[in-house]
Write an enzyme that holds these catalytic residues in place. Structure first.
Site, PDB file in Angstrom:
ATOM      1  N   ASP A 195       0.884  -1.169   0.000  1.00 54.95           N
ATOM      2  CA  ASP A 195       0.000   0.000   0.000  1.00 54.95           C
ATOM      3  C   ASP A 195       0.919   1.215   0.000  1.00 54.95           C
ATOM      4  O   ASP A 195       1.522   1.556   1.009  1.00 54.95           O
ATOM      5  CB  ASP A 195      -0.881  -0.056   1.268  1.00 54.95           C
ATOM      6  CG  ASP A 195      -1.632   1.247   1.518  1.00 54.95           C
ATOM      7  OD1 ASP A 195      -1.630   2.121   0.639  1.00 54.95           O
ATOM      8  OD2 ASP A 195      -2.230   1.374   2.609  1.00 54.95           O
ATOM      9  N   LYS A 237       3.061  11.083  -3.823  1.00 56.14           N
ATOM     10  CA  LYS A 237       1.829  10.557  -4.422  1.00 56.14           C
ATOM     11  C   LYS A 237       0.914  11.682  -4.908  1.00 56.14           C
ATOM     12  O   LYS A 237       0.071  11.478  -5.767  1.00 56.14           O
ATOM     13  CB  LYS A 237       1.116   9.697  -3.381  1.00 56.14           C
ATOM     14  CG  LYS A 237       0.013   8.811  -3.927  1.00 56.14           C
ATOM     15  CD  LYS A 237      -0.434   7.847  -2.869  1.00 56.14           C
ATOM     16  CE  LYS A 237      -1.655   7.072  -3.259  1.00 56.14           C
ATOM     17  NZ  LYS A 237      -2.046   6.143  -2.194  1.00 56.14           N
ATOM     18  N   GLU A 282      -7.257   0.813  -4.163  1.00 53.91           N
ATOM     19  CA  GLU A 282      -7.198   0.723  -2.702  1.00 53.91           C
ATOM     20  C   GLU A 282      -8.520   0.269  -2.065  1.00 53.91           C
ATOM     21  O   GLU A 282      -8.515  -0.650  -1.246  1.00 53.91           O
ATOM     22  CB  GLU A 282      -6.727   2.057  -2.121  1.00 53.91           C
ATOM     23  CG  GLU A 282      -5.234   2.263  -2.364  1.00 53.91           C
ATOM     24  CD  GLU A 282      -4.763   3.698  -2.240  1.00 53.91           C
ATOM     25  OE1 GLU A 282      -5.521   4.557  -1.761  1.00 53.91           O
ATOM     26  OE2 GLU A 282      -3.620   3.966  -2.643  1.00 53.91           O
ATOM     27  N   ASP A 312     -12.854   5.329   2.050  1.00 51.97           N
ATOM     28  CA  ASP A 312     -11.403   5.299   2.286  1.00 51.97           C
ATOM     29  C   ASP A 312     -10.842   6.722   2.264  1.00 51.97           C
ATOM     30  O   ASP A 312     -10.624   7.302   1.201  1.00 51.97           O
ATOM     31  CB  ASP A 312     -10.759   4.427   1.178  1.00 51.97           C
ATOM     32  CG  ASP A 312      -9.248   4.302   1.330  1.00 51.97           C
ATOM     33  OD1 ASP A 312      -8.684   4.901   2.267  1.00 51.97           O
ATOM     34  OD2 ASP A 312      -8.628   3.607   0.505  1.00 51.97           O
TER      35      ASP A 312
END
Ligand code: AMP
Length: 625
Positions: A13, A76, A181, A207
């Site tokens: 992850d 990211k 994810e 999420d």
């Protein structure tokens, strides 16, 4: 697929703020979330550069306040984006590290390493975090790891996905699959609930992480995990909440002390860390204090903040989260009352106001907090990695089907986006659409591929373009076929062809805007190997210096100790004294760099052989003393 000798396949992850790695433990038929060398199951997605070394993870984050300009995080948020992206422009004002525009408007991160300025691609920074996660897994498994499944936000677009794969390649990994994810989290949740999943269940995954927000609606029935719809924002998460608090306190500090810390990266970094801690505290208390000693010009910072104020500062973003939930359900054409479970994932889903708004939206439904929000994504990725490896016994057999988050199409007429694959279409998918030429005697057409939901092509994002040539001279209206294919990783390829008298012309999208070229990736792989070699060299030198230091300490201690002193001959004492002087000189020189590692290591060896008998005697004496 994993090949023989390539060891276990891992799930990573790769988060905005933290990353997590997991593996399927064959001996125990379960997933292990792997701890790093500090004993933590999550590792900060931070990379730092100093005059001596490169640091990744906790070590990088721990020194961030003292070396802010060379401590890189949030890769990211940058990956797969252009430097001129307005979102990036905003972020840049808050980052203490420098980001400049490179070739094709690609953002480049500027750091100082070994005293020299270095320009790095975002993919390189992400690859360093991935390398760290791989090393954590290798240390645990005691074997090399090559294959990995990496997760990305469901709402990541084509370039962000491709750039993530490139980062994996630079890290020397074989990226077996990119999975979304929330889908990975659904695997973790679904497997726990498996016994109850013989009937179809609708699971809503919420999420909210450090930098991205995703929601997905899935149905789970037996071994089938099918995503019905997904929505999100690749730039919404805990860091935005931290930023709001930082902005608020910068103003408060200005009001109280008439000083502006906005341009001081060190002070801002320290304040941001304190704000992040305060934000977490406010998830379980209603008021907390943010304290930073000597924050700016020697002035201590000490302000309190209530949970209510924190919520007020972020309310528009919290509401945006709920609007996104609504959009996802609308896309799936599902009523909220039909959702069986609402599952919380991502560290920021712990915020009480977010939970309250979500629960209200679902009309008081209990939210599911049974899975660990920090680990669920890596867990799901590791299950998928084990499945793709094949031949591993007892891995839960499941079949995943996901959707594409954004509509894809081509430019037609002046500025219209003609959608070929609408958002939330199940992937993998291949679809061909017929078009015609719009002018007489066109021998070539430019095909521009766009992604997004706006009617005007220019309001969406241009993924790439290519020219279809060799069209025979004909009046306008000549037929062409454009084919879009999305693979299991959510990655798109486009081809076009024209057929006349059986002749066929087909071109696959080549002008991939902003993606690293094969040559660049090759060069970056070599660069990554160089970085690793330098890290190793630094560690070797540090170990040699440590051994020297240890010797000096032992020798000095022995000379100071009356009892031991009395047992050493004057010749031995003389030897020890001169060795202390030489070792101290070497150590000083080592600290100031010019000494070669070999010189240090050789002297350690020399000391070892020279003093083995004496050291043995000293150790023995210490043991009795
Ligand atoms: P993730 O990307 O899922 O690891 O989430 C990391 C984000 O969750 C960071 O922004 C953290 O500050 C945030 N976070 C972690 N724990 C809490 C908490 N108890 N309350 C609020 N935010 C949290």
């Amino acid at each position: 697929m994993a090949k023989n000798g390539e060891g276990c396949a891992i799930g990573i992850d790769l988060g905005t703020t933290y990353s997590c790695v997991a593996v399927w433990k064959e001996t125990e038929d379960r997933i292990e979330i792997i701890q790093n060398e500090q004993g933590n199951k999550i590792t900060p997605s931070f990379v730092a550069f100093t005059d001596d070394q490169r640091l990744i993870g906790d070590a990088a984050k721990n020194q961030a306040a003292t070396n802010p300009e060379n401590t890189v995080f949030d890769a990211k948020r940058l990956i797969g984006r252009k430097h001129s992206d307005p979102i990036i422009k905003n972020d840049m004002m808050l980052w203490p590290f420098k980001v400049i525009a490179g070739v094709d408007d690609k953002p480049m991160i500027v750091v100082k390493y070994h005293g020299k300025e270095k320009h790095l691609f975002v993919e390189e920074i992400s690859s360093m975090v991935l390398t760290k996660m791989r090393e954590i897994a290798e240390a645990y498994l005691e074997s090399p790891v090559k294959n990995a499944v990496i997760t990305v936000p469901a709402y990541f677009n084509d370039s962000q996905r491709k750039a993530t794969i490139d980062a994996g390649t630079i890290a020397g990994l074989n990226v077996m699959r990119i999975i979304n994810e929330p889908t990975a989290a659904a695997i973790a949740y679904g497997l726990e609930k498996r016994t109850n999943c013989e009937e179809e269940r609708s699971i809503f995954i919420f999420d909210l992480g450090g930098g991205t927000f995703d929601v997905s609606l899935l149905t789970i029935k037996g071994k089938d995990f099918k995503v019905q719809a997904t929505a999100g924002n690749t730039h919404l998460g805990g860091e935005d909440f931290d930023n709001r608090m930082v902005e608020y306190f910068v103003e408060e500090f200005k009001r109280k002390s008439k000083l502006d810390i906005a341009g001081n990266s060190k002070a801002l970094r320290r304040l941001r860390s304190a704000c992040e801690r305060a934000k977490r505290t406010l998830s379980w208390t209603t008021c907390t204090t943010v304290e930073v000693d000597s924050l700016f010009q020697g002035i201590d910072f000490c302000f309190s903040i209530t949970r209510a104020r924190f919520e007020e500062l972020n309310m528009n973003m919290f509401r945006e989260c709920i609007e996104t939930v609504d959009k996802c359900l609308n896309d799936a054409k599902m009523d909220k009352s039909s959702v069986h479970d609402v599952v919380l994932v991502g560290g920021s889903s712990r915020i009480p106001k977010v939970q309250e708004l979500l629960q209200d939206f679902f009309k008081g439904k209990d939210l599911c907090k049974s899975i660990n929000p920090d680990e669920a994504v890596a867990y799901g990725a590791a299950v998928q990695a084990a499945l793709l490896s094949g031949g591993i016994k007892n891995v839960p057999n499941l079949v995943l089907s996901d959707v594409t988050p954004l509509s894809l199409g081509i430019l037609v007429q002046v500025d219209i986006m003609s959608v070929v694959i609408p958002r939330n279409t199940t992937t993998p998918v291949k679809k061909t659409e017929g078009y015609t030429t719009d002018r007489d005697n066109l021998s070539r057409v430019l095909i521009e591929v766009y992604e997004g939901e706006r009617a005007r092509a220019s309001d969406n994002s241009l993924l790439g373009s290519f020219v279809l040539s060799g069209i025979p001279p004909t009046p306008r209206g000549h037929p062409l076929d454009v084919c879009f294919a999305i693979d299991e990783n959510g990655i798109l390829s486009v081809s076009a062809k024209e057929k006349t008298n059986g002749s066929k012309n087909e071109i696959t999208i080549t002008n991939d805007k902003g993606r690293l070229s094969t040559e660049e990736i090759k060069r970056l792989i070599q660069e990554a190997q160089r970085f690793q070699a330098e890290d190793k060299k630094f560690l070797r030198k540090a170990n040699a210096m440590n051994s020297l230091d240890d010797y000096i300490y032992k020798m000095k201690k022995s000379l100071k100790n009356d009892y031991i002193n009395s047992k050493l001959s004057s010749e031995e004492k003389e030897k020890i004294s001169s060795a202390i002087t030489k070792a101290t000189n070497l150590l000083d020189a080592g600290n100031n760099k010019p000494v070669e590692i070999e010189v240090l290591e050789d002297y350690v060896k020399e000391l070892e052989s020279m003093f083995k008998p004496i050291v043995g005697k000293i150790d023995l004496l210490f043991a009795f003393y």
